[in-house]
Design an enzyme around this catalytic site. Structure first.
Site, PDB file in Angstrom:
ATOM      1  N   SER A  31     -66.308  -3.950 -89.305  1.00 35.86           N
ATOM      2  CA  SER A  31     -66.484  -4.257 -87.771  1.00 35.86           C
ATOM      3  C   SER A  31     -65.965  -2.674 -87.565  1.00 35.86           C
ATOM      4  O   SER A  31     -66.205  -2.809 -85.875  1.00 35.86           O
ATOM      5  CB  SER A  31     -65.153  -5.291 -87.686  1.00 35.86           C
ATOM      6  OG  SER A  31     -65.276  -6.725 -88.457  1.00 35.86           O
TER       7      SER A  31
ATOM      8  N   THR B  95     -59.329 -12.293 -88.732  1.00 33.50           N
ATOM      9  CA  THR B  95     -59.569 -12.176 -90.372  1.00 33.50           C
ATOM     10  C   THR B  95     -58.768 -12.409 -91.177  1.00 33.50           C
ATOM     11  O   THR B  95     -57.810 -12.168 -90.162  1.00 33.50           O
ATOM     12  CB  THR B  95     -60.932 -11.262 -90.804  1.00 33.50           C
ATOM     13  OG1 THR B  95     -61.437 -11.603 -91.983  1.00 33.50           O
ATOM     14  CG2 THR B  95     -59.931  -9.896 -91.244  1.00 33.50           C
TER      15      THR B  95
ATOM     16  N   LYS C   9     -56.760 -16.341 -89.665  1.00 31.38           N
ATOM     17  CA  LYS C   9     -57.785 -17.227 -88.439  1.00 31.38           C
ATOM     18  C   LYS C   9     -56.803 -18.336 -87.828  1.00 31.38           C
ATOM     19  O   LYS C   9     -58.070 -18.553 -86.894  1.00 31.38           O
ATOM     20  CB  LYS C   9     -58.891 -17.508 -89.110  1.00 31.38           C
ATOM     21  CG  LYS C   9     -59.883 -16.191 -89.189  1.00 31.38           C
ATOM     22  CD  LYS C   9     -61.639 -16.073 -89.968  1.00 31.38           C
ATOM     23  CE  LYS C   9     -62.056 -14.770 -90.267  1.00 31.38           C
ATOM     24  NZ  LYS C   9     -63.609 -15.462 -90.843  1.00 31.38           N
TER      25      LYS C   9
ATOM     26  N   ASP D 197     -67.631 -17.323 -85.745  1.00 30.76           N
ATOM     27  CA  ASP D 197     -68.776 -16.879 -87.181  1.00 30.76           C
ATOM     28  C   ASP D 197     -69.658 -18.011 -87.423  1.00 30.76           C
ATOM     29  O   ASP D 197     -70.590 -18.361 -88.453  1.00 30.76           O
ATOM     30  CB  ASP D 197     -67.822 -17.512 -88.512  1.00 30.76           C
ATOM     31  CG  ASP D 197     -66.452 -16.373 -88.527  1.00 30.76           C
ATOM     32  OD1 ASP D 197     -67.173 -14.924 -88.393  1.00 30.76           O
ATOM     33  OD2 ASP D 197     -65.231 -16.648 -89.017  1.00 30.76           O
TER      34      ASP D 197
ATOM     35  N   GLY E 149     -63.597 -22.795 -99.006  1.00 27.54           N
ATOM     36  CA  GLY E 149     -63.161 -21.730 -97.754  1.00 27.54           C
ATOM     37  C   GLY E 149     -62.712 -21.914 -96.508  1.00 27.54           C
ATOM     38  O   GLY E 149     -63.232 -23.239 -96.248  1.00 27.54           O
ATOM     39  N   GLY E 150     -63.002 -20.373 -95.630  1.00 27.33           N
ATOM     40  CA  GLY E 150     -62.724 -20.398 -94.719  1.00 27.33           C
ATOM     41  C   GLY E 150     -64.536 -20.545 -93.839  1.00 27.33           C
ATOM     42  O   GLY E 150     -65.044 -21.265 -93.182  1.00 27.33           O
ATOM     43  N   ALA E 151     -64.742 -19.820 -95.105  1.00 26.33           N
ATOM     44  CA  ALA E 151     -66.676 -19.629 -94.728  1.00 26.33           C
ATOM     45  C   ALA E 151     -67.347 -20.949 -95.103  1.00 26.33           C
ATOM     46  O   ALA E 151     -68.294 -21.261 -94.539  1.00 26.33           O
ATOM     47  CB  ALA E 151     -67.270 -18.434 -95.782  1.00 26.33           C
TER      48      ALA E 151
ATOM     49  N   LEU F 151     -73.817 -16.049 -98.369  1.00 28.70           N
ATOM     50  CA  LEU F 151     -72.457 -15.573 -97.755  1.00 28.70           C
ATOM     51  C   LEU F 151     -72.000 -14.087 -98.099  1.00 28.70           C
ATOM     52  O   LEU F 151     -72.354 -13.199 -97.173  1.00 28.70           O
ATOM     53  CB  LEU F 151     -71.463 -16.716 -96.782  1.00 28.70           C
ATOM     54  CG  LEU F 151     -72.110 -17.459 -96.832  1.00 28.70           C
ATOM     55  CD1 LEU F 151     -71.095 -18.397 -95.980  1.00 28.70           C
ATOM     56  CD2 LEU F 151     -73.113 -17.946 -95.886  1.00 28.70           C
TER      57      LEU F 151
ATOM     58  N   GLY G 107     -76.490 -12.707 -96.128  1.00 29.71           N
ATOM     59  CA  GLY G 107     -75.372 -13.358 -95.637  1.00 29.71           C
ATOM     60  C   GLY G 107     -74.694 -11.915 -95.145  1.00 29.71           C
ATOM     61  O   GLY G 107     -74.422 -12.497 -93.825  1.00 29.71           O
TER      62      GLY G 107
HETATM   63  P1  NAP Z   1     -62.037 -18.794 -99.162  1.00 30.34           P
HETATM   64  O1  NAP Z   1     -60.738 -19.375 -97.845  1.00 30.34           O
HETATM   65  O2  NAP Z   1     -60.539 -17.477 -99.989  1.00 30.34           O
HETATM   66  O3  NAP Z   1     -62.187 -19.347 -99.746  1.00 30.34           O
HETATM   67  C1  NAP Z   1     -62.959 -18.583-101.278  1.00 30.34           C
HETATM   68  C2  NAP Z   1     -63.699 -20.305-101.520  1.00 30.34           C
HETATM   69  O4  NAP Z   1     -64.716 -20.219-103.013  1.00 30.34           O
HETATM   70  C3  NAP Z   1     -62.420 -21.245-101.981  1.00 30.34           C
HETATM   71  O5  NAP Z   1     -62.480 -22.600-102.263  1.00 30.34           O
HETATM   72  C4  NAP Z   1     -62.583 -20.901-103.068  1.00 30.34           C
HETATM   73  O6  NAP Z   1     -61.750 -21.201-104.750  1.00 30.34           O
HETATM   74  C5  NAP Z   1     -63.498 -20.058-104.199  1.00 30.34           C
HETATM   75  N1  NAP Z   1     -63.959 -19.784-105.104  1.00 30.34           N
HETATM   76  C6  NAP Z   1     -63.203 -18.968-105.679  1.00 30.34           C
HETATM   77  N2  NAP Z   1     -63.737 -18.241-106.887  1.00 30.34           N
HETATM   78  C7  NAP Z   1     -64.509 -19.017-107.523  1.00 30.34           C
HETATM   79  C8  NAP Z   1     -65.301 -18.739-108.431  1.00 30.34           C
HETATM   80  N3  NAP Z   1     -64.159 -17.962-109.119  1.00 30.34           N
HETATM   81  N4  NAP Z   1     -65.856 -19.678-108.689  1.00 30.34           N
HETATM   82  C9  NAP Z   1     -65.864 -21.085-108.463  1.00 30.34           C
HETATM   83  N5  NAP Z   1     -65.034 -21.072-106.793  1.00 30.34           N
HETATM   84  C10 NAP Z   1     -64.391 -20.058-106.678  1.00 30.34           C
HETATM   85  O7  NAP Z   1     -62.943 -17.074 -98.177  1.00 30.34           O
HETATM   86  P2  NAP Z   1     -63.381 -17.385 -97.562  1.00 30.34           P
HETATM   87  O8  NAP Z   1     -63.256 -16.321 -96.658  1.00 30.34           O
HETATM   88  O9  NAP Z   1     -64.833 -18.736 -97.793  1.00 30.34           O
HETATM   89  O10 NAP Z   1     -64.787 -16.117 -97.861  1.00 30.34           O
HETATM   90  C11 NAP Z   1     -65.856 -16.436 -99.272  1.00 30.34           C
HETATM   91  C12 NAP Z   1     -66.417 -15.821 -99.137  1.00 30.34           C
HETATM   92  O11 NAP Z   1     -68.155 -15.590 -98.857  1.00 30.34           O
HETATM   93  C13 NAP Z   1     -66.425 -14.090 -99.247  1.00 30.34           C
HETATM   94  O12 NAP Z   1     -66.225 -13.885-100.682  1.00 30.34           O
HETATM   95  C14 NAP Z   1     -67.048 -13.163 -98.474  1.00 30.34           C
HETATM   96  O13 NAP Z   1     -67.733 -12.540 -99.574  1.00 30.34           O
HETATM   97  C15 NAP Z   1     -68.293 -14.637 -98.153  1.00 30.34           C
HETATM   98  N6  NAP Z   1     -68.237 -14.671 -96.717  1.00 30.34           N
HETATM   99  C16 NAP Z   1     -68.848 -13.773 -96.286  1.00 30.34           C
HETATM  100  C17 NAP Z   1     -69.173 -13.607 -94.733  1.00 30.34           C
HETATM  101  C18 NAP Z   1     -70.399 -13.079 -93.393  1.00 30.34           C
HETATM  102  O14 NAP Z   1     -70.352 -12.312 -92.426  1.00 30.34           O
HETATM  103  N7  NAP Z   1     -71.656 -12.788 -94.401  1.00 30.34           N
HETATM  104  C19 NAP Z   1     -68.253 -14.340 -94.094  1.00 30.34           C
HETATM  105  C20 NAP Z   1     -66.643 -14.600 -94.501  1.00 30.34           C
HETATM  106  C21 NAP Z   1     -67.344 -14.965 -95.855  1.00 30.34           C
HETATM  107  P3  NAP Z   1     -60.221 -22.505-104.384  1.00 30.34           P
HETATM  108  O15 NAP Z   1     -59.862 -22.653-103.068  1.00 30.34           O
HETATM  109  O16 NAP Z   1     -60.310 -22.915-105.514  1.00 30.34           O
HETATM  110  O17 NAP Z   1     -59.754 -20.959-104.806  1.00 30.34           O
END
Ligand code: NAP
Length: 271
Positions: free
Chosen positions: A17, A62, A66, A102, A126-128, A211, A234
């Protein structure tokens, strides 16, 4: 007088950012500076008090703030309430607002890809995934399934938005024209080379939206390409959420075609 902007979160080591917004300020000759303010959860309240004193003209938010930050602003947009999380703070007429960009970041690349209709499957809860759920609702997809490795989290998120919850073990059986990876699987580091989606379920004509944008080609993207699926990047989600932030702060539209190569070079090195 120089205006101050920045991002709070923890950890913040690899945030792109500052690069994006400082580039934007310089591109438009705006006297402003954007910094990374690493802020552990215990320091959020103190930071939010300082923000009003400085004052900070605009803030990106972030993980892990959030949702918590919504308790420190004057007003939250309808979209912010709907998602239950925000990533942008901005001022209007002395009122500190919180918004979620987002969702716009998620939707724009899909709209540009065109021909997105029918059934979608979101991997992750999760958040995304939350931003993706609201985004797909906006785009009016007929049927959306959500699956996650923790069944109770997937059921809770799906239930909140009236989606179909799909058993993680049966995710390959849910026939979807659009598959979205909202887990960290495939990301550089400990998840590199892994995919949240079985390759054998990929097929020609499908659209996959990973993503995760670092590395440029994740395993999911590589397998989807081999299967003849179309890929939505993504990195564009990141790009468009930042464009929307910059617009809220300055009223200016960051030129995406100039910014994308800069980000690609920073992330992936020379082409
Ligand atoms: P988060 O809130 O931590 O959520 C992650 C999700 O993935 C949860 O449902 C988690 O399950 C699951 N997970 C984690 N490890 C896993 C595994 N080994 N196998 C299967 N599922 C798994 O994270 P987030 O903010 O949603 O972000 C997720 C991904 O999206 C990030 O890694 C990031 O790279 C990407 N992202 C991209 C953007 C973009 O602008 N392109 C924006 C935001 C995020 P549990 O709850 O069971 O742990």
């Amino acid at each position: 007088m120089t205006r101050h902007y920045g991002i709070i979160g923890h950890p913040l080591a690899h945030s792109l950012s500052p690069l994006v917004h400082n580039w934007g300020f310089s591109r438009f000759g705006i006297d402003a500076r954007y910094e990374a303010w690493d802020t552990p959860s215990g320091e959020l309240a103190a930071f939010m008090a300082r923000l009003r004193e400085l004052p900070v003209a605009g803030l990106s938010v972030t993980i892990p703030h959030k949702t918590a930050v919504m308790g420190y602003v004057d007003a939250v947009t309808d979209l912010g309430h709907e998602v239950g999380a925000v990533n942008t703070l901005f001022w209007r007429g002395g009122v500190l607002w919180a918004e979620n960009t987002d969702v716009e970041g998620f939707c724009r690349p899909l709209v540009e890809a065109g021909d997105i209709a029918g059934t979608a499957l979101i991997l992750g809860a999760g958040g995304a995934a939350r931003a993706a759920v609201v985004g797909l609702k906006r785009l009016g997809l007929a049927r959306v399934g959500l699956t996650g490795r923790s069944p109770e989290k997937a059921a809770a998120l799906a239930g909140e938005f009236g989606l179909e919850v799909v058993d993680w073990a049966a995710r390959a059986d849910f026939s979807a024209g659009l598959v979205i990876n909202a887990t960290p699987m495939g990301m550089a580091g400990r998840y590199e080379g892994l995919s949240a989606y079985p390759a054998e379920a990929l097929r020609p004509g499908q659209v996959v939206y990973d993503l995760v944008y670092n590395p440029r080609v994740t395993r999911f993207v590589a397998e989807a390409t081999r299967a003849g699926a179309r890929v939505v990047a993504g990195l564009d989600m990141f790009l468009y959420q930042a464009v929307e932030q910059f617009r809220l702060w300055t009223g200016r539209g960051l030129p995406v075609e100039e910014l994308r190569p800069l980000l690609e070079e920073t992330l992936y090195g020379a082409a």
